[in-house]
Design a protein around this motif. Structure first.
Motif, mmCIF file in Angstrom:
data_model
loop_
_atom_site.group_PDB
_atom_site.id
_atom_site.type_symbol
_atom_site.label_atom_id
_atom_site.label_comp_id
_atom_site.label_asym_id
_atom_site.label_seq_id
_atom_site.Cartn_x
_atom_site.Cartn_y
_atom_site.Cartn_z
ATOM 1 N N ILE A 224 38.823 60.704 51.621
ATOM 2 C CA ILE A 224 39.581 61.630 51.141
ATOM 3 C C ILE A 224 39.481 62.145 49.943
ATOM 4 O O ILE A 224 38.977 61.505 49.046
ATOM 5 C CB ILE A 224 41.044 60.933 51.250
ATOM 6 C CG1 ILE A 224 41.347 60.521 52.676
ATOM 7 C CG2 ILE A 224 42.244 62.206 50.771
ATOM 8 C CD1 ILE A 224 42.789 59.593 52.811
ATOM 9 N N ASP A 225 39.637 63.514 49.725
ATOM 10 C CA ASP A 225 39.096 64.181 48.330
ATOM 11 C C ASP A 225 40.053 63.421 46.988
ATOM 12 O O ASP A 225 41.293 63.097 47.438
ATOM 13 C CB ASP A 225 39.884 65.534 48.458
ATOM 14 C CG ASP A 225 39.720 66.423 47.349
ATOM 15 O OD1 ASP A 225 39.293 65.839 46.239
ATOM 16 O OD2 ASP A 225 39.558 67.588 47.353
ATOM 17 N N PRO A 226 39.182 63.088 46.217
ATOM 18 C CA PRO A 226 39.642 62.161 45.036
ATOM 19 C C PRO A 226 41.015 62.742 44.350
ATOM 20 O O PRO A 226 41.476 62.384 43.780
ATOM 21 C CB PRO A 226 38.534 61.680 44.593
ATOM 22 C CG PRO A 226 37.591 62.609 44.966
ATOM 23 C CD PRO A 226 37.796 63.254 46.151
ATOM 24 N N LYS B 61 46.342 62.988 45.589
ATOM 25 C CA LYS B 61 47.328 61.563 45.445
ATOM 26 C C LYS B 61 47.911 61.380 46.847
ATOM 27 O O LYS B 61 48.443 61.773 47.568
ATOM 28 C CB LYS B 61 48.420 62.044 44.465
ATOM 29 C CG LYS B 61 49.340 60.621 44.218
ATOM 30 C CD LYS B 61 50.467 60.782 43.250
ATOM 31 C CE LYS B 61 51.054 59.618 42.985
ATOM 32 N NZ LYS B 61 51.998 59.624 41.960
ATOM 33 N N ILE B 62 47.276 60.190 47.172
ATOM 34 C CA ILE B 62 47.293 59.485 48.681
ATOM 35 C C ILE B 62 48.720 58.389 48.578
ATOM 36 O O ILE B 62 48.529 57.485 47.635
ATOM 37 C CB ILE B 62 46.166 58.945 49.040
ATOM 38 C CG1 ILE B 62 44.776 60.007 49.095
ATOM 39 C CG2 ILE B 62 46.413 58.152 50.505
ATOM 40 C CD1 ILE B 62 45.285 61.266 49.817
ATOM 41 N N ALA C 276 48.513 55.857 53.695
ATOM 42 C CA ALA C 276 47.947 57.066 54.367
ATOM 43 C C ALA C 276 46.603 56.986 54.202
ATOM 44 O O ALA C 276 45.856 58.146 54.737
ATOM 45 C CB ALA C 276 48.810 58.279 53.533
ATOM 46 N N GLU C 277 45.923 56.093 53.733
ATOM 47 C CA GLU C 277 44.371 55.982 53.733
ATOM 48 C C GLU C 277 44.167 55.662 55.313
ATOM 49 O O GLU C 277 44.751 55.458 55.909
ATOM 50 C CB GLU C 277 43.979 54.864 52.679
ATOM 51 C CG GLU C 277 44.379 53.824 52.241
ATOM 52 C CD GLU C 277 45.821 53.609 51.920
ATOM 53 O OE1 GLU C 277 46.474 53.169 52.972
ATOM 54 O OE2 GLU C 277 46.490 53.766 51.100
ATOM 55 N N ALA D 169 47.660 57.361 67.198
ATOM 56 C CA ALA D 169 48.665 58.591 67.510
ATOM 57 C C ALA D 169 48.326 59.504 66.493
ATOM 58 O O ALA D 169 48.394 60.737 67.002
ATOM 59 C CB ALA D 169 50.176 57.808 67.381
ATOM 60 N N TRP D 170 48.149 59.238 65.074
ATOM 61 C CA TRP D 170 47.863 60.331 64.316
ATOM 62 C C TRP D 170 46.900 61.303 64.679
ATOM 63 O O TRP D 170 46.689 62.353 64.516
ATOM 64 C CB TRP D 170 47.446 59.581 63.129
ATOM 65 C CG TRP D 170 47.122 60.572 61.892
ATOM 66 C CD1 TRP D 170 48.064 61.171 61.103
ATOM 67 C CD2 TRP D 170 45.973 61.190 61.461
ATOM 68 N NE1 TRP D 170 47.498 62.113 60.090
ATOM 69 C CE2 TRP D 170 46.169 61.959 60.406
ATOM 70 C CE3 TRP D 170 44.513 60.956 61.884
ATOM 71 C CZ2 TRP D 170 45.104 62.853 59.900
ATOM 72 C CZ3 TRP D 170 43.748 61.685 61.276
ATOM 73 C CH2 TRP D 170 43.849 62.558 60.195
ATOM 74 N N TRP D 171 45.558 60.592 65.224
ATOM 75 C CA TRP D 171 44.389 61.215 65.654
ATOM 76 C C TRP D 171 44.726 62.282 66.727
ATOM 77 O O TRP D 171 44.301 63.254 66.724
ATOM 78 C CB TRP D 171 43.161 60.152 65.994
ATOM 79 C CG TRP D 171 42.463 59.747 64.940
ATOM 80 C CD1 TRP D 171 42.841 58.631 64.265
ATOM 81 C CD2 TRP D 171 41.609 60.007 64.124
ATOM 82 N NE1 TRP D 171 41.910 58.382 63.281
ATOM 83 C CE2 TRP D 171 41.414 59.388 63.208
ATOM 84 C CE3 TRP D 171 40.962 61.534 64.095
ATOM 85 C CZ2 TRP D 171 40.138 59.685 62.108
ATOM 86 C CZ3 TRP D 171 39.811 61.879 63.048
ATOM 87 C CH2 TRP D 171 39.482 61.002 62.022
ATOM 88 N N GLN D 172 45.700 61.588 67.591
ATOM 89 C CA GLN D 172 45.960 62.385 68.817
ATOM 90 C C GLN D 172 46.730 63.791 68.353
ATOM 91 O O GLN D 172 46.614 64.815 69.022
ATOM 92 C CB GLN D 172 46.573 61.784 69.696
ATOM 93 C CG GLN D 172 45.770 60.700 70.571
ATOM 94 C CD GLN D 172 46.341 59.728 71.342
ATOM 95 O OE1 GLN D 172 47.679 59.066 71.073
ATOM 96 N NE2 GLN D 172 45.825 59.059 72.361
ATOM 97 N N ARG D 173 47.388 63.567 67.272
ATOM 98 C CA ARG D 173 48.048 64.799 66.884
ATOM 99 C C ARG D 173 47.311 65.668 65.957
ATOM 100 O O ARG D 173 47.585 66.915 65.829
ATOM 101 C CB ARG D 173 49.313 64.303 65.849
ATOM 102 C CG ARG D 173 50.570 63.579 66.758
ATOM 103 C CD ARG D 173 51.857 63.377 65.812
ATOM 104 N NE ARG D 173 51.405 62.901 64.498
ATOM 105 C CZ ARG D 173 51.448 61.512 64.206
ATOM 106 N NH1 ARG D 173 51.623 60.478 65.384
ATOM 107 N NH2 ARG D 173 51.219 61.012 63.010
ATOM 108 N N TYR D 174 46.253 65.301 65.511
ATOM 109 C CA TYR D 174 45.543 65.762 64.428
ATOM 110 C C TYR D 174 44.494 66.674 64.885
ATOM 111 O O TYR D 174 44.182 67.664 64.546
ATOM 112 C CB TYR D 174 44.861 64.819 63.453
ATOM 113 C CG TYR D 174 44.367 65.619 62.200
ATOM 114 C CD1 TYR D 174 44.938 66.364 61.279
ATOM 115 C CD2 TYR D 174 42.817 65.738 62.058
ATOM 116 C CE1 TYR D 174 44.262 66.880 60.465
ATOM 117 C CE2 TYR D 174 42.203 66.118 61.055
ATOM 118 C CZ TYR D 174 42.825 66.572 60.033
ATOM 119 O OH TYR D 174 42.022 67.514 58.901
#
Length: 106
Positions: free
Chosen positions: A18-20, A23-24, A28-29, A35-40
């Protein structure tokens, strides 16, 4: 990698960066849930979980206008190339070291 076998993109999501400058929020890392991948991912890709928690992106023949076409080997190769281009265009996510394979599913 044989061209005739190029039918999926396999990502080791532990290696996604993730771009440093961002602010993560904690949690969220990567790795992220299936499920996140399927939405993304775009509508023309299916996201499934493979060996060792890798994410497998496979062309599914769907398009945004509702059409569905058979995924022939030529269409699979084209859509895998499109998937790689899509991953490359992600502004805040770096998939360079996360790419495991574009070969046949294992």
């Amino acid at each position: 990698m044989g061209r005739h076998k190029m039918n999926a993109v396999i990502l080791d999501q532990v290696k996604v960066r993730i771009d440093p400058a961002l602010k993560i929020k904690p949690g969220a890392e990567f790795p992220r849930s299936l499920a996140w991948w399927q939405r993304y991912v775009p509508i023309w890709l299916d996201a499934t979980e493979g060996d060792r928690g890798c994410i497998v992106l496979t062309p599914n023949g769907r398009s945004a206008d509702g059409r569905v076409q058979e995924v022939t080997p030529a269409i699979a190769r084209r859509d895998v190339r499109r998937a790689l281009a899509w991953l490359d265009k992600q502004i805040h996510l770096d998939f360079t070291n996360a790419l495991v394979s574009t070969d046949q599913l294992w």
